[in-house]
Design a protein around this motif. Structure first.
Motif, mmCIF file in Angstrom:
data_model
loop_
_atom_site.group_PDB
_atom_site.id
_atom_site.type_symbol
_atom_site.label_atom_id
_atom_site.label_comp_id
_atom_site.label_asym_id
_atom_site.label_seq_id
_atom_site.Cartn_x
_atom_site.Cartn_y
_atom_site.Cartn_z
ATOM 1 N N SER A 125 0.766 -1.247 -0.039
ATOM 2 C CA SER A 125 0.005 -0.034 0.121
ATOM 3 C C SER A 125 0.872 1.165 -0.019
ATOM 4 O O SER A 125 1.865 1.207 0.490
ATOM 5 C CB SER A 125 -1.050 -0.019 1.386
ATOM 6 N N SER A 126 0.536 2.245 -0.778
ATOM 7 C CA SER A 126 1.315 3.490 -0.893
ATOM 8 C C SER A 126 0.218 4.670 -0.225
ATOM 9 O O SER A 126 0.747 5.485 0.582
ATOM 10 C CB SER A 126 1.093 4.148 -2.252
ATOM 11 N N GLN A 127 -1.023 4.111 0.246
ATOM 12 C CA GLN A 127 -1.771 5.255 1.067
ATOM 13 C C GLN A 127 -1.428 5.064 2.523
ATOM 14 O O GLN A 127 -1.330 5.956 3.285
ATOM 15 C CB GLN A 127 -3.108 4.884 0.887
ATOM 16 N N LYS A 128 -1.375 3.671 3.263
ATOM 17 C CA LYS A 128 -0.802 3.277 4.304
ATOM 18 C C LYS A 128 0.488 2.770 4.499
ATOM 19 O O LYS A 128 0.514 1.505 4.778
ATOM 20 C CB LYS A 128 -2.035 2.475 5.160
ATOM 21 N N PRO A 129 1.446 3.436 4.273
ATOM 22 C CA PRO A 129 2.921 2.913 4.141
ATOM 23 C C PRO A 129 3.473 2.116 5.517
ATOM 24 O O PRO A 129 3.099 2.466 6.379
ATOM 25 C CB PRO A 129 3.933 3.905 3.979
ATOM 26 N N VAL A 130 3.972 0.977 4.919
ATOM 27 C CA VAL A 130 4.175 -0.019 6.192
ATOM 28 C C VAL A 130 5.994 -0.251 6.096
ATOM 29 O O VAL A 130 6.248 -0.533 5.038
ATOM 30 C CB VAL A 130 3.620 -1.328 6.231
ATOM 31 N N LEU A 131 6.783 -0.055 7.166
ATOM 32 C CA LEU A 131 7.984 -0.508 7.095
ATOM 33 C C LEU A 131 8.290 -1.459 8.057
ATOM 34 O O LEU A 131 7.714 -1.498 9.252
ATOM 35 C CB LEU A 131 8.885 0.845 7.361
ATOM 36 N N ALA A 132 8.693 -2.652 7.494
ATOM 37 C CA ALA A 132 9.028 -4.080 8.618
ATOM 38 C C ALA A 132 10.317 -4.203 8.556
ATOM 39 O O ALA A 132 10.811 -4.720 7.445
ATOM 40 C CB ALA A 132 8.016 -5.080 8.376
ATOM 41 N N LEU A 133 10.956 -4.651 9.619
ATOM 42 C CA LEU A 133 12.183 -5.166 9.932
ATOM 43 C C LEU A 133 12.251 -6.613 10.189
ATOM 44 O O LEU A 133 11.433 -6.902 10.951
ATOM 45 C CB LEU A 133 12.898 -4.472 11.209
ATOM 46 N N VAL A 134 12.751 -7.407 9.149
ATOM 47 C CA VAL A 134 12.359 -8.563 9.337
ATOM 48 C C VAL A 134 13.637 -9.598 9.221
ATOM 49 O O VAL A 134 14.609 -9.249 8.403
ATOM 50 C CB VAL A 134 11.420 -9.511 7.989
ATOM 51 N N MET A 135 13.769 -10.491 9.818
ATOM 52 C CA MET A 135 14.891 -11.596 9.768
ATOM 53 C C MET A 135 14.586 -12.649 8.651
ATOM 54 O O MET A 135 13.759 -13.475 8.813
ATOM 55 C CB MET A 135 15.261 -12.256 10.968
ATOM 56 N N CYS A 136 15.440 -12.491 7.649
ATOM 57 C CA CYS A 136 15.327 -13.495 6.497
ATOM 58 C C CYS A 136 16.298 -14.611 6.593
ATOM 59 O O CYS A 136 17.470 -14.506 6.915
ATOM 60 C CB CYS A 136 15.439 -12.760 5.225
ATOM 61 N N ARG A 137 15.564 -15.805 6.477
ATOM 62 C CA ARG A 137 16.564 -17.062 6.945
ATOM 63 C C ARG A 137 17.176 -17.797 5.578
ATOM 64 O O ARG A 137 18.151 -18.374 5.859
ATOM 65 C CB ARG A 137 15.551 -17.959 7.865
ATOM 66 N N ARG A 138 16.321 -17.975 4.521
ATOM 67 C CA ARG A 138 17.136 -18.675 3.558
ATOM 68 C C ARG A 138 16.715 -17.876 2.401
ATOM 69 O O ARG A 138 15.682 -17.118 2.287
ATOM 70 C CB ARG A 138 16.390 -19.962 3.450
ATOM 71 N N ASP A 139 17.296 -18.383 1.147
ATOM 72 C CA ASP A 139 16.745 -17.749 0.083
ATOM 73 C C ASP A 139 15.389 -17.949 -0.448
ATOM 74 O O ASP A 139 14.783 -16.953 -1.019
ATOM 75 C CB ASP A 139 17.663 -18.222 -1.138
ATOM 76 N N ASP A 140 14.665 -19.030 -0.337
ATOM 77 C CA ASP A 140 13.519 -19.174 -0.654
ATOM 78 C C ASP A 140 12.472 -18.487 0.456
ATOM 79 O O ASP A 140 11.338 -18.052 0.125
ATOM 80 C CB ASP A 140 12.907 -20.821 -0.413
ATOM 81 N N HIS A 141 12.861 -18.221 1.688
ATOM 82 C CA HIS A 141 12.185 -17.355 2.571
ATOM 83 C C HIS A 141 12.240 -15.904 2.333
ATOM 84 O O HIS A 141 11.079 -15.321 2.055
ATOM 85 C CB HIS A 141 12.702 -17.573 4.044
ATOM 86 N N LEU A 142 13.350 -15.446 1.868
ATOM 87 C CA LEU A 142 13.303 -14.227 1.197
ATOM 88 C C LEU A 142 12.411 -14.002 0.090
ATOM 89 O O LEU A 142 11.804 -12.851 -0.189
ATOM 90 C CB LEU A 142 14.780 -13.786 1.051
#
Length: 323
Positions: free
Chosen positions: A134-151
């Motif tokens: 969404s551009s109307q309600k922007p979200v910024l999320a800090l996420v731990m990515c574990r594997r290539d497929d998860h990313l």
């Protein structure tokens, strides 16, 4: 003195080099160097010390930098007052294990700078659940990515690539008197003999901030009587500092923010398992990034804060006792 000169100085400090600052600002290096030199001459003292590894603030430079950031924020806020090109709300999410990392200072600064903008900061078990295009309600999320497929899966939800903030691995965090403290690395099997201190895991199967398979292995190998659940993350570190039979799981290099690590009372012992590795990513909507200057600046400020954290803690990490 021009506002632009302060912008150049702030960019130099945040990037750590003339080359990177010039690239970020889209200006020629000679122009940037000349502008900063004139600023130092105008003030009558050096702001930075230059070396082959980059630049470092002088004592007076640190004071000027802090106030220059404030002046720049005020100026940007004044410009934004006459515009309608900002959202009504920005939502930020991070993990339970990172409540005090990177975001609090930025959130406070932006709330002061944009009092009419609702900035919501939420610490949660699953920040990836809030990823939004969404551009109307922007979200910024800090996420731990574990594997290539998860990313890849999270990128498909977001619709664009995230920004890499930190790359590292979870370690076994113990005090210096702990039997494992002097080991070069530890295995899951070795950890089962010690008490795992962690936030309450009721109704949770795999807290997402831990790599899948990694926490599962720890929990399966650790007998129930060897798990000690505490109310909040802030209670974990003090217990580990005091007890020679306990350990916690902490993502390195983010763990360098702990005073106990910086002062050598705690050490992080690498865990022998590839699934302990992870990448701490910032997910954001490209549409919101391109539409709203305030979102774009917030994203860049978070990235700059991560870079600054790594630079500031290079010496701290070097000073941590080697096992």
């Amino acid at each position: 003195m021009k506002i632009q000169t302060l912008e150049y100085f702030v960019a130099l400090v945040q990037t750590g080099s003339i080359t990177k600052a010039a690239q970020q600002l889209y200006v020629a290096q000679p122009s940037l160097t000349k502008s900063l030199k004139l600023l130092e001459e105008e003030l009558g003292f050096p702001l930075v010390e230059r070396s082959v590894s980059g630049v470092r603030l002088t004592e007076k430079g640190r004071k000027v930098y802090a106030e220059a950031r404030q002046d720049q924020d005020f100026y940007d806020g004044w410009k934004a007052m006459g515009r309608d090109d900002q959202p009504k709300q920005i939502d930020l999410y991070t993990y339970l294990s990172f409540p005090d990392f990177l975001l609090p200072d930025i959130v406070l600064r932006y709330r002061k700078k944009y009092p009419e903008l609702a900035i919501n900061y939420t610490v949660t078990e699953q920040p990836e659940c809030f990823i939004s295009r969404s551009s109307q309600k922007p979200v910024l999320a800090l996420v731990m990515c574990r594997r290539d497929d998860h990313l890849q899966r999270l990128c498909s939800i977001q619709g664009n690539a995230p920004a890499l903030l930190l790359s590292g691995a979870y370690r076994c965090l113990v005090n210096t008197s702990h039997p494992l403290a002097k080991q070069a690395e530890v295995s899951f099997e070795q950890l089962r003999d010690y008490y795992l201190i962690l936030p309450g895991l009721e109704k949770r199967e795999h807290p997402p901030e831990m790599p899948e398979g990694f926490l599962h292995g720890i929990l399966c190998l650790s007998p129930d009587q060897k798990k000690v659940e505490v109310e909040t993350v802030s209670n974990v570190i003090p217990l580990v500092e005091k007890d020679n039979e306990s350990y916690a799981l902490s993502f390195w290099p983010a763990a360098l923010r702990y005073k106990g690590v910086q002062e050598g009372r705690l050490v992080g012992v690498p865990i022998v398992d590839e699934c302990a590795r992870g990448q701490f990513m910032l997910f954001y909507s490209k549409a919101a990034y391109e539409m709203y200057p305030v979102v774009r600046q917030m994203v860049e400020d978070i990235r700059a804060a991560a870079r600054a954290f790594l630079r500031q803690n290079e010496q701290s990490e070097a000073a941590v006792p080697k096992k």
